[in-house]
Design a protein around this motif. Structure first.
Motif, PDB file in Angstrom:
ATOM      1  N   ALA A  76      -4.397   4.961   6.308  1.00 41.01           N
ATOM      2  CA  ALA A  76      -3.064   5.598   6.389  1.00 41.01           C
ATOM      3  C   ALA A  76      -3.007   6.891   5.578  1.00 41.01           C
ATOM      4  CB  ALA A  76      -1.997   4.627   5.914  1.00 41.01           C
ATOM      5  N   ARG A  93     -14.226   1.562   5.348  1.00 40.36           N
ATOM      6  CA  ARG A  93     -13.143   0.807   4.722  1.00 40.36           C
ATOM      7  C   ARG A  93     -12.204   1.711   3.925  1.00 40.36           C
ATOM      8  NH1 ARG A  93     -13.784  -4.671   5.023  1.00 40.36           N
ATOM      9  NH2 ARG A  93     -11.547  -4.608   4.699  1.00 40.36           N
ATOM     10  N   LEU A 137       0.159   8.925   6.645  1.00 44.27           N
ATOM     11  CA  LEU A 137       1.423   8.375   6.161  1.00 44.27           C
ATOM     12  C   LEU A 137       1.501   8.469   4.633  1.00 44.27           C
ATOM     13  CD1 LEU A 137       4.095   6.908   6.595  1.00 44.27           C
ATOM     14  CD2 LEU A 137       2.844   4.747   6.583  1.00 44.27           C
ATOM     15  N   ALA A 162       0.811  -1.228   0.000  1.00 41.37           N
ATOM     16  CA  ALA A 162       0.000   0.000   0.000  1.00 41.37           C
ATOM     17  C   ALA A 162       0.839   1.271   0.000  1.00 41.37           C
ATOM     18  CB  ALA A 162      -0.933  -0.003   1.219  1.00 41.37           C
ATOM     19  N   THR A 163       2.093   1.170   0.446  1.00 41.17           N
ATOM     20  CA  THR A 163       2.902   2.393   0.521  1.00 41.17           C
ATOM     21  C   THR A 163       3.603   2.700  -0.800  1.00 41.17           C
ATOM     22  OG1 THR A 163       3.319   1.788   2.826  1.00 41.17           O
ATOM     23  CG2 THR A 163       4.632   3.579   1.962  1.00 41.17           C
ATOM     24  N   SER A 202     -10.292   7.467  -0.538  1.00 43.43           N
ATOM     25  CA  SER A 202     -11.669   7.019  -0.338  1.00 43.43           C
ATOM     26  C   SER A 202     -12.213   7.480   1.022  1.00 43.43           C
ATOM     27  CB  SER A 202     -11.795   5.499  -0.491  1.00 43.43           C
ATOM     28  OG  SER A 202     -13.152   5.152  -0.634  1.00 43.43           O
ATOM     29  N   SER A 209       4.072  10.914  -0.039  1.00 47.06           N
ATOM     30  CA  SER A 209       3.882  11.505  -1.365  1.00 47.06           C
ATOM     31  C   SER A 209       4.403  12.944  -1.413  1.00 47.06           C
ATOM     32  CB  SER A 209       2.392  11.513  -1.742  1.00 47.06           C
ATOM     33  OG  SER A 209       1.825  10.240  -1.586  1.00 47.06           O
TER      34      SER A 209
HETATM   35  C1  HEM Z   1      -0.854   8.051  -1.291  1.00 45.40           C
HETATM   36  C2  HEM Z   1      -0.946   6.921  -0.648  1.00 45.40           C
HETATM   37  C3  HEM Z   1      -2.173   6.079  -0.521  1.00 45.40           C
HETATM   38  C4  HEM Z   1      -3.365   6.134  -1.194  1.00 45.40           C
HETATM   39  C5  HEM Z   1      -3.770   7.108  -2.307  1.00 45.40           C
HETATM   40  C6  HEM Z   1      -4.209   5.093  -0.664  1.00 45.40           C
HETATM   41  C7  HEM Z   1      -5.485   4.816  -1.097  1.00 45.40           C
HETATM   42  C8  HEM Z   1      -6.269   3.788  -0.622  1.00 45.40           C
HETATM   43  C9  HEM Z   1      -7.580   3.457  -1.117  1.00 45.40           C
HETATM   44  C10 HEM Z   1      -8.315   4.180  -2.227  1.00 45.40           C
HETATM   45  C11 HEM Z   1      -8.028   2.389  -0.423  1.00 45.40           C
HETATM   46  C12 HEM Z   1      -9.335   1.649  -0.621  1.00 45.40           C
HETATM   47  C13 HEM Z   1     -10.423   2.220   0.204  1.00 45.40           C
HETATM   48  C14 HEM Z   1     -11.734   1.552  -0.074  1.00 45.40           C
HETATM   49  O1  HEM Z   1     -11.765   0.389  -0.467  1.00 45.40           O
HETATM   50  O2  HEM Z   1     -12.773   2.217   0.090  1.00 45.40           O
HETATM   51  C15 HEM Z   1      -6.996   2.044   0.520  1.00 45.40           C
HETATM   52  C16 HEM Z   1      -7.094   1.012   1.418  1.00 45.40           C
HETATM   53  C17 HEM Z   1      -6.108   0.657   2.295  1.00 45.40           C
HETATM   54  N1  HEM Z   1      -4.897   1.289   2.472  1.00 45.40           N
HETATM   55 FE1  HEM Z   1      -4.260   2.931   1.487  1.00 45.40          FE
HETATM   56  N2  HEM Z   1      -3.530   4.428   0.321  1.00 45.40           N
HETATM   57  C18 HEM Z   1      -2.279   4.997   0.447  1.00 45.40           C
HETATM   58  C19 HEM Z   1      -1.286   4.653   1.336  1.00 45.40           C
HETATM   59  C20 HEM Z   1      -1.397   3.649   2.261  1.00 45.40           C
HETATM   60  C21 HEM Z   1      -0.385   3.302   3.221  1.00 45.40           C
HETATM   61  C22 HEM Z   1       0.937   4.043   3.380  1.00 45.40           C
HETATM   62  C23 HEM Z   1      -0.848   2.233   3.954  1.00 45.40           C
HETATM   63  C24 HEM Z   1      -0.236   1.486   5.101  1.00 45.40           C
HETATM   64  C25 HEM Z   1       1.009   1.505   5.441  1.00 45.40           C
HETATM   65  C26 HEM Z   1      -2.177   1.935   3.456  1.00 45.40           C
HETATM   66  C27 HEM Z   1      -2.967   0.919   3.918  1.00 45.40           C
HETATM   67  C28 HEM Z   1      -4.203   0.611   3.439  1.00 45.40           C
HETATM   68  C29 HEM Z   1      -5.006  -0.505   3.913  1.00 45.40           C
HETATM   69  C30 HEM Z   1      -4.604  -1.501   5.003  1.00 45.40           C
HETATM   70  C31 HEM Z   1      -6.204  -0.478   3.196  1.00 45.40           C
HETATM   71  C32 HEM Z   1      -7.395  -1.430   3.343  1.00 45.40           C
HETATM   72  C33 HEM Z   1      -8.396  -0.868   4.324  1.00 45.40           C
HETATM   73  C34 HEM Z   1      -9.615  -1.773   4.487  1.00 45.40           C
HETATM   74  O3  HEM Z   1      -9.908  -2.574   3.613  1.00 45.40           O
HETATM   75  O4  HEM Z   1     -10.272  -1.642   5.517  1.00 45.40           O
HETATM   76  N3  HEM Z   1      -2.477   2.808   2.436  1.00 45.40           N
HETATM   77  N4  HEM Z   1      -5.937   2.911   0.386  1.00 45.40           N
END
Ligand code: HEM
Length: 375
Positions: free
Chosen positions: A312, A308, A315, A168-169, A304, A320
């Motif tokens: 992060a 859900r 972070l 995800a990062t 989003s 970014s």
């Molecule tokens: C610019 C950076 C990031 C963007 C644009 C981003 C964007 C997103 C999006 C669009 C989702 C889906 C949300 C949904 O299904 O409604 C998501 C889920 C998630 N992201 Fe990120 N993310 C970023 C960075 C990170 C980082 C750094 C981490 C952790 C170290 C992370 C961990 C997660 C996790 C664990 C989910 C799943 C959450 C769930 O299903 O409950 N993300 N992210």
């Protein structure tokens, strides 16, 4: 974890500086630089090491890091593959009709080959009492306790969490920066405005820090515009409706497989003026309030919203912003030789740039500042 991120931000400038010194034309593969910065940062935050191997002499990634990154992007490509057993679960583990399961397992193995030994060793150290200080995310996960004081997460759960954090990062921030920089090189007035902001807020005698980010509204607007116009993938992670509902006159039955279209939101002409134009100014408010990369109204899908949504946001935003800000503060960017602009074309099978962004970078700060990073 601030110090680990700060360390990696210095490595970033040092690495790009070394690359342009060794390339006669000063050309930089921005995609590679961006992806490795994100991967190094999260590896450092999780494992307290930026590389699994030794890396290269100029501070770049070695074969181990290349393989690790390749595995991460393979996993991502499997994530959105059409997989017949998603719709006919009884097929799962019997016949892998479309080969998707095999491809996914192989991609996981490539990445876990690097993660799992680190995690197993660390769990052992905590059990044997040879480690007592929490220094990174892995330590935190291993030492989490439930209400009764028992270990909360199993080693399999820790491994799964870590894999998800690593993936995800890397993907979203690196893609957003690659597109943003390409767009900005093609519209030099945006580059000038961003650099002016950096010179005003940070100056040229020190490198931008996380504490400066609040005041980098134009840089954040450029990033937000990149998330709006150039999402990494066309759809949000798949969701399932938990009850019958109506949305904008459409009936969505319970149990439907829901995919939100990211370009459908970000490029919607009913919401955005000239939706296909990269125009960071649209995110700046007249009252001068801070730009944030998330959009609570879901007019664009960056992190989003809802239960859900991305956990992060801070972070992800920090990684970014730092990446774009350091690239712009440290270097002056222009198109490759014999070209007047960057070809901004999406790949035929996705939304990333069809070719990795290559651009010319020239150092714009005092040589002593770069020299201080390598020591
Ligand atoms: C610019 C950076 C990031 C963007 C644009 C981003 C964007 C997103 C999006 C669009 C989702 C889906 C949300 C949904 O299904 O409604 C998501 C889920 C998630 N992201 Fe990120 N993310 C970023 C960075 C990170 C980082 C750094 C981490 C952790 C170290 C992370 C961990 C997660 C996790 C664990 C989910 C799943 C959450 C769930 O299903 O409950 N993300 N992210």
């Amino acid at each position: 974890m601030h110090d680990k991120r700060a360390e990696e931000a210095d490595h970033l400038v040092n690495y790009v500086y070394n690359v342009i010194k060794s390339n006669e034309d000063g050309a930089v593969n921005v995609r590679a630089v961006a992806q490795h910065f994100c991967a190094n940062t999260i590896r450092n935050m999780i494992f307290s090491k930026r590389f699994f191997g030794k890396g290269t002499e100029n501070g770049g990634p070695g074969v181990e890091e290349e393989e690790h990154l390749h595995g991460v992007f393979n996993i991502l490509s499997c994530l959105y593959n059409f997989c017949i057993s998603d719709y006919f679960p009884f097929l799962r583990r019997r016949i892998d009709l479309d080969g998707n399961e095999k491809r996914t397992r192989q991609a996981f193995e490539t990445v876990r080959k690097y993660h799992d030994p680190e995690i197993d060793m660390r769990i052992k150290q905590w059990k044997e009492g040879t480690r007592i200080e929490k220094d990174d995310i892995l330590d935190v996960l291993i030492t989490l306790k439930d209400d009764k004081g028992n270990t909360l997460l199993t080693s399999e759960e820790i491994k799964a969490q870590i894999l998800e954090m690593v993936i995800a990062t890397i993907d979203n921030p690196s893609n957003a920066i690659e597109w943003a920089l390409g767009e900005m090189i093609n519209q030099p007035e945006t580059l000038i405005r961003a650099v002016q902001e950096l010179d005003l807020v940070v100056g040229k005698n020190r490198l931008v820090q996380e504490s400066d980010m609040n005041n980098l509204n134009y840089i954040k607007a450029c990033l937000k515009e990149s998330f709006r116009l150039h999402p990494m993938v066309a759809f949000n992670l798949p969701h399932e409706s938990i009850c019958d509902t109506m949305v904008s006159g459409y009936f969505i039955p319970k149990g439907s497989h829901i995919l939100l279209s990211r370009p459908g939101l970000g490029r919607n002409s009913r919401i955005w003026n000239e939706p296909l134009r990269f125009n960071p100014e649209r995110h700046l408010k007249n009252d001068g309030s801070h730009v944030i990369l998330n959009d609570q109204e879901l007019h664009l899908l960056s992190f989003s919203i809802g239960r859900r949504s991305c956990p992060a946001v801070n972070l992800g935003s920090t990684v970014s912003i730092m990446l774009l800000a350091r690239l712009l503060q440290g270097f002056t960017w222009s198109p490759p030789p014999n070209t007047t602009c960057i070809k901004l074309v999406e790949a035929s099978d996705g939304m990333v740039l069809s070719e990795p962004l290559r651009a010319i970078a020239r150092a714009r700060l005092d040589e002593r500042l770069y020299a201080s990073l390598s020591s």
